[in-house]
Design a protein around this motif. Structure first.
Motif, short mmCIF file in Angstrom:
data_model
loop_
_atom_site.label_atom_id
_atom_site.label_comp_id
_atom_site.label_asym_id
_atom_site.label_seq_id
_atom_site.Cartn_x
_atom_site.Cartn_y
_atom_site.Cartn_z
N MET A 1 -14.39 -5.75 3.65
CA MET A 1 -14.74 -4.39 4.02
C MET A 1 -15.82 -3.86 3.08
O MET A 1 -15.70 -3.95 1.87
CB MET A 1 -13.49 -3.50 3.89
CG MET A 1 -13.66 -2.15 4.50
SD MET A 1 -12.12 -1.22 4.41
CE MET A 1 -11.91 -1.03 2.66
N ALA A 2 -16.86 -3.36 3.64
CA ALA A 2 -17.94 -2.84 2.82
C ALA A 2 -17.57 -1.46 2.29
O ALA A 2 -17.06 -0.63 3.02
CB ALA A 2 -19.22 -2.75 3.65
N VAL A 3 -17.76 -1.28 1.03
CA VAL A 3 -17.44 0.01 0.43
C VAL A 3 -18.72 0.63 -0.12
O VAL A 3 -19.36 0.07 -1.00
CB VAL A 3 -16.39 -0.15 -0.68
CG1 VAL A 3 -16.19 1.16 -1.41
CG2 VAL A 3 -15.08 -0.63 -0.10
N SER A 22 -2.01 -3.61 4.96
CA SER A 22 -1.06 -4.44 5.71
C SER A 22 0.27 -4.38 5.00
O SER A 22 0.32 -4.19 3.79
CB SER A 22 -1.53 -5.89 5.74
OG SER A 22 -2.76 -5.99 6.41
N PRO A 23 1.36 -4.55 5.76
CA PRO A 23 2.67 -4.57 5.09
C PRO A 23 2.79 -5.81 4.22
O PRO A 23 2.04 -6.77 4.40
CB PRO A 23 3.67 -4.60 6.25
CG PRO A 23 2.90 -5.03 7.43
CD PRO A 23 1.47 -4.68 7.21
N LYS A 24 3.74 -5.76 3.28
CA LYS A 24 3.97 -6.92 2.39
C LYS A 24 4.25 -8.17 3.21
O LYS A 24 5.02 -8.13 4.17
CB LYS A 24 5.18 -6.62 1.49
CG LYS A 24 4.77 -5.98 0.18
CD LYS A 24 5.79 -6.32 -0.91
CE LYS A 24 5.39 -5.67 -2.22
NZ LYS A 24 6.10 -4.43 -2.47
N ASP A 30 -6.52 -10.27 8.84
CA ASP A 30 -6.92 -9.09 9.58
C ASP A 30 -5.93 -7.97 9.25
O ASP A 30 -4.76 -8.08 9.60
CB ASP A 30 -6.83 -9.44 11.07
CG ASP A 30 -7.93 -8.76 11.85
OD1 ASP A 30 -8.89 -8.29 11.22
OD2 ASP A 30 -7.82 -8.73 13.08
N ALA A 31 -6.40 -6.94 8.57
CA ALA A 31 -5.48 -5.88 8.14
C ALA A 31 -4.87 -5.17 9.35
O ALA A 31 -5.51 -5.01 10.38
CB ALA A 31 -6.20 -4.89 7.26
N ARG A 67 0.15 2.11 -0.67
CA ARG A 67 -1.03 1.66 -1.38
C ARG A 67 -1.78 0.63 -0.55
O ARG A 67 -1.28 -0.47 -0.34
CB ARG A 67 -0.62 1.04 -2.73
CG ARG A 67 -1.81 0.72 -3.58
CD ARG A 67 -1.38 0.40 -4.99
NE ARG A 67 -2.56 0.22 -5.83
CZ ARG A 67 -2.55 0.29 -7.14
NH1 ARG A 67 -1.42 0.54 -7.77
NH2 ARG A 67 -3.65 0.11 -7.84
N ALA A 68 -2.96 1.03 -0.07
CA ALA A 68 -3.77 0.11 0.72
C ALA A 68 -4.30 -0.99 -0.20
O ALA A 68 -4.71 -0.72 -1.32
CB ALA A 68 -4.94 0.87 1.36
#
Lengths: 373, 230
Positions: A1-3, A22-24, A30-31, A67-68
């Motif tokens: 992902m570009a930030v 994404s979940p644990k 792919d998020a 927390r992403a």
């Protein structure tokens, strides 16, 4: 992902969010939730989507409750999260209203408010406190414990508590979802006043078209963890063939001002950039900004102006687009009405009979108008 | 009805139980909180260790504590080097033994109550600017109060009722380690059935009243995590 940190970081008015969550133990690269959005720092922005679309998770990521794995959150020039930092929830200047009543059960309503006042971002003035109490009309229920209050009263206390922390951003996660229909209608007017009265940007998560079209200025549409559409409420929900509303609820939202009152027939004239319409008088003051909704099935078309019709609102329009599903008996026609658009649902037989093609001029007859707010 | 020695035994028992309960509440609170919140791989082993006294014969526990606190044991060497002397056959030795013995009865009700709180109130407190410590003292402790009441009552009553462990590490010293249960045993050994009856009746009455009070309390609260012992 570009930030892209630099440009967004300097923006002191808006909220910039880029999150991949994404979940644990999520197996794929792919998020599950992958969102990038610039959100206005004023007014109400709705995050709209069906259940499981990721809208609550997005809100929780912005709050820091979730927390992403990859994320960038900047609010009014303050960095809340990037690859190097993660500001914990209790240090973010947010207010949060949860879906179900979330009052501390061991404290009275008033003590719940005091919990926020003691920890408020700046001292709570008596004036501000009274304004919150009177806006939400909760003075009489302050001595009660949460279990003695109705669902609607509990949610009003929870909203007041979130306001008393004096946040710079209010996050609301389907605050009405746990209430029954009549209770929802009781609370909606309070919510309507919040953003303007407290000069507070609000992020409002909801799957209800009714709430979103009534409360929000801007809307982000989420599906499968991705933003699939965004824009003003008027634009997003007025699109022809949108999957966001059921077939039978297709229609347009128009915004305008009430400019004239007809006392005799209890009507008011609504003026939008497209033109004007007479609608039933619901006691709004003249000059009020209102939002109306016209369903496609309540609009019929005619080649001539039927002056002898019972239909009050007959508007000159031109055809701007035609949507004709395969093997369907109904077609949807998009009509240009000044600067605005209308939608009309007619049978395919009438479509052929009227020989409709784009830019053809004709009359739209509007059978019913709902004032959304 | 009771002579001075018997009053001494009753007073000693109450003093022991009160001391043990107080210390256990302090120690168990962080243990219970950690057990209630952790996902660590150590959760199961620690929970099993805490629960061990529920199934072990008190004599086994007493035996190992006796070895550990004795002159050759690690704890014994430590206490001697600190100038405290040896703990077995002393009041404080009994306190330590009883703390092990009653640990699960205090940890588990607190842990149950803390687990019943769930995540939501903590999340709410965090969005209201409460730090982790603030959340613990203003949300977790008040909301688990019923668990603490149950824990205190059970810890106290269970300590009053111990016998095997006292015999192993406390012996039978009047005013120091001779608690009521040991005093009853003494009377029976000496064929003094009348005195044994008197003390036994007091124990039965005490235990019944304590448990009755606890269950009435639990019934009135009627909240989750409190149904310990039912």
């Amino acid at each position: 992902m570009a930030v892209e940190n630099d440009s967004a970081n300097n923006d002191t008015t808006s909220i910039s969010v880029q999150l991949a969550w994404s979940p644990k133990g999520w197996p794929s690269n792919d998020a599950l939730l992958d969102v990038s959005a610039a959100i206005s720092g004023r007014g109400v922005t709705a995050i709209y989507g069906s259940s499981g679309s990721g809208k609550t998770t997005l809100l929780r990521c912005i709050a820091g409750l979730e927390r992403a794995q990859e994320g960038y959150v900047s609010v009014k020039g303050e960095l809340w999260q990037d690859s190097n930092c993660f500001r914990p929830v209790h240090k973010r200047p947010i207010g949060y209203v949860f879906q179900e009543a979330s009052l501390f059960s061991h404290l009275t309503a008033e003590q719940n408010l005091n919990y926020a006042i003691r920890r408020s971002d700046k001292p709570v003035s008596d004036d501000y406190f009274l304004r919150v109490i009177s806006t939400l009309e909760i003075e009489s229920i302050l001595p009660q414990y949460p279990h003695q209050l109705s669902g609607g009263e509990r949610q009003r206390i929870a909203i007041a508590r979130a306001l008393l922390i004096q946040p710079s951003l209010l996050l609301m996660d389907e605050p009405l979802a746990s209430l029954d229909e009549s209770r929802k209608d009781d609370i909606l007017p309070y919510l309507e006043k919040l953003s303007a009265d407290f000069e507070l940007p609000i992020l409002y998560v909801s799957h209800s078209l009714k709430e979103v079209s009534r409360l929000a200025d801007y809307v982000l549409v989420l599906e499968g963890g991705r933003i699939i559409d965004e824009g003003t409420v008027k634009d997003v929900f007025s699109k022809m063939g949108t999957a966001l509303v059921p077939e039978s609820e297709q229609g347009v939202i128009l915004e305008g001002e009430l400019v004239e009152r007809d006392e005799k027939w209890n009507l008011v004239r609504f003026q939008s950039s497209g033109g004007s319409l007479w609608i039933g008088d619901q006691g709004h003051r003249l000059g009020a900004q209102v939002r109306i909704r016209i369903l496609a099935r309540d609009v019929s078309l005619s080649l001539v102006d039927n002056v002898d019709s019972s239909i009050l609102n007959r508007l000159p329009v031109t055809v701007s687009a035609i949507s004709l599903p395969d093997n369907a008996s109904q077609a949807t026609i998009q009509l240009k009405f000044g600067e605005d658009h209308l939608l009309a649902q007619i049978t395919t037989r009438s479509l052929e009979h009227l020989a409709l093609i784009p830019v053809k001029a004709l009359w739209a007859q509007i059978k019913s108008v709902a004032v959304v707010r | 009805m009771f002579n001075a020695l018997e009053f001494e035994a009753i007073w000693l028992t109450l003093r022991l139980a009160a001391t043990v309960t107080l210390l256990l509440l302090l120690i168990s609170t962080p243990i219970a909180w950690w057990l209630a919140r952790t996902n660590s791989v150590f959760k199961a082993p620690v929970a099993a260790l805490v629960a061990l006294p529920l199934v072990l014969p008190p004599t086994v526990l007493g035996f190992y504590l006796l070895l550990a606190m004795g002159p050759e044991g690690p704890v014994g060497r430590l206490t001697e080097s600190l100038g405290i002397g040896l703990l077995p056959f002393s009041f404080w030795g009994l306190v330590i033994g009883s703390m092990f013995y009653s640990l699960p009865f205090v940890v588990q009700p607190i842990q149950n109550a803390m687990e019943a709180i769930g995540d939501r109130p903590l999340e709410v407190a965090a969005t209201l600017r409460a730090s982790a410590w603030d959340r613990f003292f203003t949300v977790v402790l008040p909301l688990s109060k019923p668990g603490f009441v149950t824990a205190a009552v059970l810890g106290f009553a269970h300590t009053v009722g111990e016998f095997g462990l006292v015999l192993m590490i406390g012996g039978n010293i009047a005013g120091e380690t001779r608690v009521v249960s040991v005093a009853i045993y003494d009377h029976v050994e000496a064929m003094e059935y009348a005195q044994a009856h008197g003390l036994s009746a007091v124990m039965v009455l005490f235990s019944f009243v304590v448990l009755l009070a606890l269950y009435v309390f639990q019934r009135n609260r009627n909240s989750a995590g409190l149904t310990y012992g039912r």
